[in-house]
Motif scaffolding. Structure first.
Motif, mmCIF file in Angstrom:
data_model
loop_
_atom_site.group_PDB
_atom_site.id
_atom_site.type_symbol
_atom_site.label_atom_id
_atom_site.label_comp_id
_atom_site.label_asym_id
_atom_site.label_seq_id
_atom_site.Cartn_x
_atom_site.Cartn_y
_atom_site.Cartn_z
ATOM 1 N N ASN A 114 0.831 -1.204 0.000
ATOM 2 C CA ASN A 114 0.000 0.000 0.000
ATOM 3 C C ASN A 114 0.870 1.260 0.000
ATOM 4 N N PRO A 115 0.369 2.339 -0.601
ATOM 5 C CA PRO A 115 1.196 3.547 -0.757
ATOM 6 C C PRO A 115 1.352 4.333 0.538
ATOM 7 N N ARG A 116 2.507 4.901 0.711
ATOM 8 C CA ARG A 116 2.718 5.825 1.822
ATOM 9 C C ARG A 116 1.912 7.096 1.547
ATOM 10 N N GLY A 117 1.179 7.560 2.523
ATOM 11 C CA GLY A 117 0.453 8.814 2.352
ATOM 12 C C GLY A 117 -1.047 8.690 2.234
ATOM 13 N N GLY A 118 -1.548 7.469 1.974
ATOM 14 C CA GLY A 118 -3.000 7.315 2.009
ATOM 15 C C GLY A 118 -3.634 6.760 0.753
ATOM 16 N N ILE A 119 -4.868 6.279 0.923
ATOM 17 C CA ILE A 119 -5.675 5.725 -0.161
ATOM 18 C C ILE A 119 -7.061 6.355 -0.096
ATOM 19 N N GLU A 120 -7.639 6.614 -1.244
ATOM 20 C CA GLU A 120 -8.989 7.178 -1.277
ATOM 21 C C GLU A 120 -10.016 6.077 -1.059
ATOM 22 N N CYS A 121 -10.950 6.319 -0.152
ATOM 23 C CA CYS A 121 -12.026 5.364 0.102
ATOM 24 C C CYS A 121 -12.932 5.311 -1.129
ATOM 25 N N PRO A 122 -13.209 4.108 -1.660
ATOM 26 C CA PRO A 122 -14.052 4.020 -2.853
ATOM 27 C C PRO A 122 -15.517 4.340 -2.580
ATOM 28 N N VAL A 123 -15.902 4.385 -1.307
ATOM 29 C CA VAL A 123 -17.303 4.632 -0.956
ATOM 30 C C VAL A 123 -17.572 6.123 -0.729
ATOM 31 N N CYS A 124 -16.775 6.754 0.168
ATOM 32 C CA CYS A 124 -17.039 8.162 0.516
ATOM 33 C C CYS A 124 -15.946 9.113 0.026
ATOM 34 N N HIS A 125 -14.890 8.567 -0.599
ATOM 35 C CA HIS A 125 -13.808 9.344 -1.215
ATOM 36 C C HIS A 125 -12.959 10.115 -0.211
ATOM 37 N N THR A 126 -12.974 9.689 1.049
ATOM 38 C CA THR A 126 -12.077 10.268 2.044
ATOM 39 C C THR A 126 -10.681 9.685 1.866
ATOM 40 N N ILE A 127 -9.643 10.516 2.008
ATOM 41 C CA ILE A 127 -8.271 10.030 1.952
ATOM 42 C C ILE A 127 -7.928 9.411 3.305
ATOM 43 N N ASN A 128 -7.489 8.150 3.284
ATOM 44 C CA ASN A 128 -7.223 7.413 4.517
ATOM 45 C C ASN A 128 -5.803 6.883 4.567
ATOM 46 N N GLU A 129 -5.223 6.920 5.753
ATOM 47 C CA GLU A 129 -3.925 6.307 5.993
ATOM 48 C C GLU A 129 -4.068 4.993 6.746
ATOM 49 N N PHE A 130 -5.325 4.539 6.902
ATOM 50 C CA PHE A 130 -5.592 3.288 7.594
ATOM 51 C C PHE A 130 -6.330 2.323 6.670
ATOM 52 N N ALA A 131 -6.329 1.035 7.040
ATOM 53 C CA ALA A 131 -6.918 -0.005 6.195
ATOM 54 C C ALA A 131 -8.433 0.077 6.135
ATOM 55 N N PHE A 132 -9.029 0.740 7.123
ATOM 56 C CA PHE A 132 -10.475 0.962 7.146
ATOM 57 C C PHE A 132 -10.736 2.459 7.136
ATOM 58 N N CYS A 133 -11.756 2.865 6.414
ATOM 59 C CA CYS A 133 -12.052 4.297 6.298
ATOM 60 C C CYS A 133 -12.457 4.879 7.649
ATOM 61 N N LYS A 134 -11.792 5.974 8.024
ATOM 62 C CA LYS A 134 -12.102 6.622 9.294
ATOM 63 C C LYS A 134 -13.407 7.398 9.241
ATOM 64 N N GLN A 135 -13.961 7.581 8.033
ATOM 65 C CA GLN A 135 -15.214 8.310 7.887
ATOM 66 C C GLN A 135 -16.422 7.365 7.843
ATOM 67 N N CYS A 136 -16.396 6.374 6.935
ATOM 68 C CA CYS A 136 -17.570 5.497 6.774
ATOM 69 C C CYS A 136 -17.332 4.071 7.244
ATOM 70 N N GLY A 137 -16.081 3.730 7.609
ATOM 71 C CA GLY A 137 -15.791 2.405 8.139
ATOM 72 C C GLY A 137 -15.587 1.320 7.115
ATOM 73 N N SER A 138 -15.597 1.637 5.826
ATOM 74 C CA SER A 138 -15.439 0.624 4.784
ATOM 75 C C SER A 138 -14.023 0.048 4.788
ATOM 76 N N ALA A 139 -13.918 -1.251 4.475
ATOM 77 C CA ALA A 139 -12.613 -1.880 4.318
ATOM 78 C C ALA A 139 -12.010 -1.400 3.000
ATOM 79 N N ILE A 140 -10.790 -0.893 3.035
ATOM 80 C CA ILE A 140 -10.175 -0.293 1.854
ATOM 81 C C ILE A 140 -9.168 -1.237 1.204
ATOM 82 N N THR A 141 -8.302 -1.848 2.004
ATOM 83 C CA THR A 141 -7.277 -2.733 1.456
ATOM 84 C C THR A 141 -7.803 -4.159 1.343
ATOM 85 N N GLU A 142 -7.134 -4.965 0.520
ATOM 86 C CA GLU A 142 -7.538 -6.363 0.367
ATOM 87 C C GLU A 142 -7.363 -7.125 1.669
#
Length: 309
Positions: A114-142
């Motif tokens: 996973n990239p350093r600096g964050g991933i965009e949540c595919p559900v709410c489009h929040t930029i996250n540095e964690f495996a689960f979205c801190k905004q909507c709770g969706s699982a982001i990484t495999e």
């Protein structure tokens, strides 16, 4: 959505502080919880090597004493990897997604990719540095999706969701307003039964049921809700996160175990503070648990601010 007015957790008093008059999780329940967490952690994480490397990094950080947040300048205590002032992940040497070690040249984690600096949540489009979205709770990484699927297949989680569904059904129930209201409902129910019996004689679907929306007195409804809330609170205790050396693993387990359809807050063991999730805690690896949250307690959550890049 439930509309209770208080936090329904037998281990916490008002304000989310630890209630010393209440017993802690008993030994048998703690062993069961530890076994469940270890089983899931080991299935999706190469813990042994990560824990050793991270523990060594923590010891070095502790020896250096407090520092300052590189983004807002707030005081950061040893062992904290997240700034609770500006809500940013600050540990540049450790992957926020899996807990693997990073070098200054790594643009992607060599362990999880996973990239350093964050991933965009595919559900709410929040930029996250964690495996689960801190905004909507969706699982982001495999890895997060696999962990969540494994946990949600366990009998403990299925039982938890069954009780949650029962409580949500009670929230939809309208109590009787008077004795006359109850009498009318009884008559209507008798008519429904009679209609279904006649339909069956005429060859209608035999699986049709005569049950309508459950009705009961306000007192009975309050009692049943309280029973389900107490049961749900005890079940959430089974998913409490016990101390682990890795904040990433603690966050991932807690987020994967969060049941849907319930208004919850995360109470951490670090400061006994109430967060919207462990993604807002500076030391989730010290443990914590989900508690049921009422509308009156929403203002007690200390984070909820989300950075979108």
């Amino acid at each position: 959505m439930m509309n209770d007015k208080t936090i329904r957790s037998d281990h916490f008093g008002t304000g989310g502080e630890m209630d010393s008059t209440k017993p802690a999780i008993n030994e048998a329940q703690q062993l069961q919880n530890n076994h469940l967490q270890r089983e899931l952690f080991d299935a999706h994480n190469d813990n042994a090597e990560k824990v050793l490397k991270y523990s060594a990094a923590q010891e070095m950080q502790a020896a250096s004493g407090p520092s300052r947040c590189p983004y807002c300048g707030a005081l950061i205590m040893p062992g904290e990897d997240f700034c609770e002032t500006c809500h940013r992940y600050i540990n540049k040497n450790v992957c926020s997604f899996c807990g693997g070690m990073l070098s200054s040249e790594d643009a992607f984690c060599p362990e999880c990719g996973n990239p350093r600096g964050g991933i965009e949540c595919p559900v709410c489009h929040t930029i996250n540095e964690f495996a689960f979205c801190k905004q909507c709770g969706s699982a982001i990484t495999e890895e997060a999706k696999q962990l969540m699927a494994s946990l949600k297949a366990t009998p403990e989680y299925l039982e938890l969701m069954a009780v949650s569904d029962q409580l949500n059904q009670l929230d939809k129930c309208l109590p009787y307003n008077s004795a006359a209201d109850k009498q009318r409902e009884d008559i209507n129910q008798q008519l429904r039964v009679r209609v279904f019996e006649l339909l069956k004689k005429d060859g209608a679907n035999n699986e049709m049921k005569a049950g309508g929306t459950e009705r009961m007195t306000a007192e009975e409804l309050t009692r049943k809700k309280a029973e389900k809330m107490d049961l749900l609170t005890a079940m959430l205790d089974k998913f409490a996160v016990t101390p682990t050396p890795s904040p990433a693993i603690a966050r991932n387990y807690a987020m994967a175990s969060k049941p849907k359809g319930i208004r919850l807050a995360w109470v951490c063991n670090y400061k006994h503070a109430m967060h919207s999730s462990p993604c807002g805690c500076a030391k989730p690896h010290l443990g914590g648990k989900w508690v049921i949250l009422g509308k009156a307690n929403l203002d007690q959550i200390k984070d909820d601010e989300v950075q979108n890049g």
